[in-house]
Design an enzyme around this catalytic site. Structure first.
Site, PDB file in Angstrom:
ATOM      1  N   LYS A 117       0.814  -1.218   0.000  1.00  0.00           N
ATOM      2  CA  LYS A 117       0.000   0.000   0.000  1.00  0.00           C
ATOM      3  C   LYS A 117       0.851   1.274   0.000  1.00  0.00           C
ATOM      4  O   LYS A 117       0.394   2.315  -0.459  1.00  0.00           O
ATOM      5  CB  LYS A 117      -0.971  -0.027   1.169  1.00  0.00           C
TER       6      LYS A 117
HETATM    7  C1  LIG Z   1      -4.470  -4.542   1.099  1.00  0.00           C
HETATM    8  C2  LIG Z   1      -3.752  -5.851   1.009  1.00  0.00           C
HETATM    9  C3  LIG Z   1      -4.146  -6.865   0.113  1.00  0.00           C
HETATM   10  C4  LIG Z   1      -5.385  -6.739  -0.759  1.00  0.00           C
HETATM   11  O1  LIG Z   1      -5.243  -5.796  -1.767  1.00  0.00           O
HETATM   12  P1  LIG Z   1      -6.538  -5.244  -2.539  1.00  0.00           P
HETATM   13  O2  LIG Z   1      -6.051  -4.115  -3.333  1.00  0.00           O
HETATM   14  O3  LIG Z   1      -7.517  -4.848  -1.474  1.00  0.00           O
HETATM   15  O4  LIG Z   1      -7.054  -6.377  -3.372  1.00  0.00           O
HETATM   16  C5  LIG Z   1      -3.392  -8.027   0.044  1.00  0.00           C
HETATM   17  N1  LIG Z   1      -2.319  -8.208   0.844  1.00  0.00           N
HETATM   18  C6  LIG Z   1      -1.904  -7.267   1.715  1.00  0.00           C
HETATM   19  C7  LIG Z   1      -0.719  -7.553   2.573  1.00  0.00           C
HETATM   20  C8  LIG Z   1      -2.590  -6.057   1.826  1.00  0.00           C
HETATM   21  O5  LIG Z   1      -2.186  -5.125   2.706  1.00  0.00           O
END
Ligand SMILES: *Cc1c(COP(=O)(O)O)cnc(C)c1O
Length: 480
Positions: A117
């Site tokens: 993120k």
């Molecule tokens: C947010 C997240 C996901 C999921 O990603 P999306 O964009 O919501 O599909 C998967 N793995 C981790 C470690 C995350 O922080």
């Protein structure tokens, strides 16, 4: 470039007009009115930019195609300031590594909070600060997190002018490491709020505050959830960077197709892959990997999209994928339906609220979807992820986190000879240490900058699950 809503009941807008927004006023999601198309010559040019000037310049080139209300020199400066080796741990920013037979992992989790993120949120922090300064506005971001989103938002916004972050989280429910990451921040513009309740309670508080329009406008309340278009756009860049690295390592050219497998929850990460493919990046398959919360796997296998109730949403050992519905999914459905906004509206605004699901199994566009868009899906369980963490450690001496393990497990089911497959690494193992210990019997390695963070003083306010208490707290902080 202008942006439209998937429900088409909102007038089109420019990039900076939707930058600070979540949902469109009609409840839909914003998408560009068309996807810029890249031909082979342009792909080759972007590959040269990436190889000669680096990730930040590739980001600038791609963003420029979607942003025409920020002067190019400013946009370039923002990209260069964001994508630096000191922040993301390497010059390549999102390097790939080889596991076996054309199977790669792309590292997206070496930013400040060790989850993918950061790739988007760090850019968002700089874009927000720029836009708020330009317009003389302030913003109070109110969010709910069960882990990765909250810390990524706080590390992106800490110290930024014009922005405060109020982040609610369920008291005692995050991993010790995740709590320490957030609560150890002492910046004056960051406020952690631990709610006595579960994640849904936190989300309900955010929704209640956002739907109090008078309060929302008086205190300039905004969000940074995964439906924000700028976040999605930032994620498009690493698909290009991953693709260019794979073909360079294999001495292939820009006609070679490459597949990606993405550990998925809210469908934000993989939706960026869909955008890259629509622009002409030669992506073959886009494989959605889910955990026990398999709403998306069910859809791609059957054509039925059925949101889960809270009681049917499992708490798993890949918690960042524990979702009851996938908040970005409407974007893909809109494209899959040839951008039929009336049908999209009826599915998401009528059928889901009234019956809890919709069924596209008989729609020919669903039947063509794999052929046209490359989507496939698979599911992984606790047992699978433990076995995969063990196997990857034993065979390649690499530690992967439980979410990435879900991806590797599913990727192997779809790997095709002759087509490289890249699994996106969505977090580092240290964030989910107890599952690593369960699988391997050893503690994951910890980057030096996080040594001892659990022992630092914590800045957090405990509150009951009561929207008025949270509102009062926001008012108090906004007084000066
Ligand atoms: C947010 C997240 C996901 C999921 O990603 P999306 O964009 O919501 O599909 C998967 N793995 C981790 C470690 C995350 O922080």
């Amino acid at each position: 470039m202008r942006y439209i809503s998937t429900r088409s009941k909102t007038e089109s807008r420019q990039f900076c007009e939707i930058l600070l927004e979540g949902l469109a006023p009609d409840g839909g999601l914003y998408l560009p009115e068309h996807y810029p198309q890249l031909n082979l010559a342009e792909l080759n040019r972007l590959k040269d930019v990436f190889e000669q000037d680096g990730y930040a310049h590739l980001a600038f080139e791609l963003l420029s195609l979607f942003v025409d209300d920020i002067p190019a020199s400013d946009l370039k400066e923002i990209c260069v300031k964001t994508y630096r080796a000191e922040v993301f741990g390497s010059e390549l920013i999102a390097p790939i590594r080889h596991l076996e037979n054309g199977l790669y992992i792309q590292a997206l989790s070496n930013g400040p909070t060790l989850a993918f993120k950061d790739m988007a949120m760090q850019l968002l922090g700089n874009l927000f600060e720029y836009q708020l300064a330009r317009t003389g506005r302030r913003l109070n971001i109110l969010g709910a997190t069960s882990g990765d989103t909250g810390s990524a938002a706080e590390y992106a916004m800490r110290g930024k002018k014009g922005v405060r972050v109020f982040m609610t989280s369920p008291e005692g429910r995050m991993s010790a490491f995740q709590q320490a990451q957030m609560f150890s921040l002492t910046d004056e513009n960051i406020f952690n709020i631990a709610i006595h309740g579960v994640f849904d309670d936190c989300q309900d508080i955010v929704k209640a505050v956002s739907s109090d329009l008078a309060f929302k406008s008086k205190y300039s309340i905004g969000t940074v959830n995964s439906i924000n278009w700028a976040r999605l756009l930032a994620q498009v860049v690493y698909y290009f960077a991953g693709y260019f690295q794979v073909i360079a390592q294999n001495k292939m050219n820009c006609e070679q197709r490459v597949s990606f497998t993405v550990p998925s929850g809210n469908f934000g990460n993989i939706c960026a892959g869909h955008v890259a493919k629509m622009m002409g990046l030669p992506i073959d398959q886009l494989v959605v990997a889910t955990n026990e919360n398999d709403v998306l796997d069910e859809f791609f296998k059957t054509g039925v999209y059925k949101v889960r109730t809270s009681a049917n949403t499992h708490e798993t050992t890949s918690p960042s994928m524990d979702i009851s519905k996938a908040s970005n999914f409407e974007r893909f459905v809109f494209d899959m339906l040839h951008r039929d906004s009336e049908l999209t509206y009826s599915l998401f605004a009528n059928q889901i609220p009234s019956q809890g699901y919709f069924d596209l199994s008989k729609n020919p566009l669903f039947k063509d979807a794999h052929q046209k868009f490359g989507f496939l899906s698979g599911k992984s369980t606790h047992k699978d992820r433990i076995a995969t963490i063990k196997e990857v450690y034993k065979n390649y001496q690499q530690m992967i986190d439980p979410h990435t393990a879900d991806g590797v497990k599913v990727a192997k089911e779809f790997a095709l000879a002759g087509t490289p497959m890249v699994v996106l690494e969505t977090a580092l193992p240290i964030k989910f240490a107890s599952t690593i210990v369960e699988a391997l019997g050893v503690e994951p390695t910890r980057p030096a900058k996080f040594e001892g963070i659990e022992d630092l003083p914590k800045k957090v306010k405990n509150m009951p699950s009561d929207v008025n208490v949270v509102k009062h707290f926001i008012e108090e902080q906004c007084k000066d």
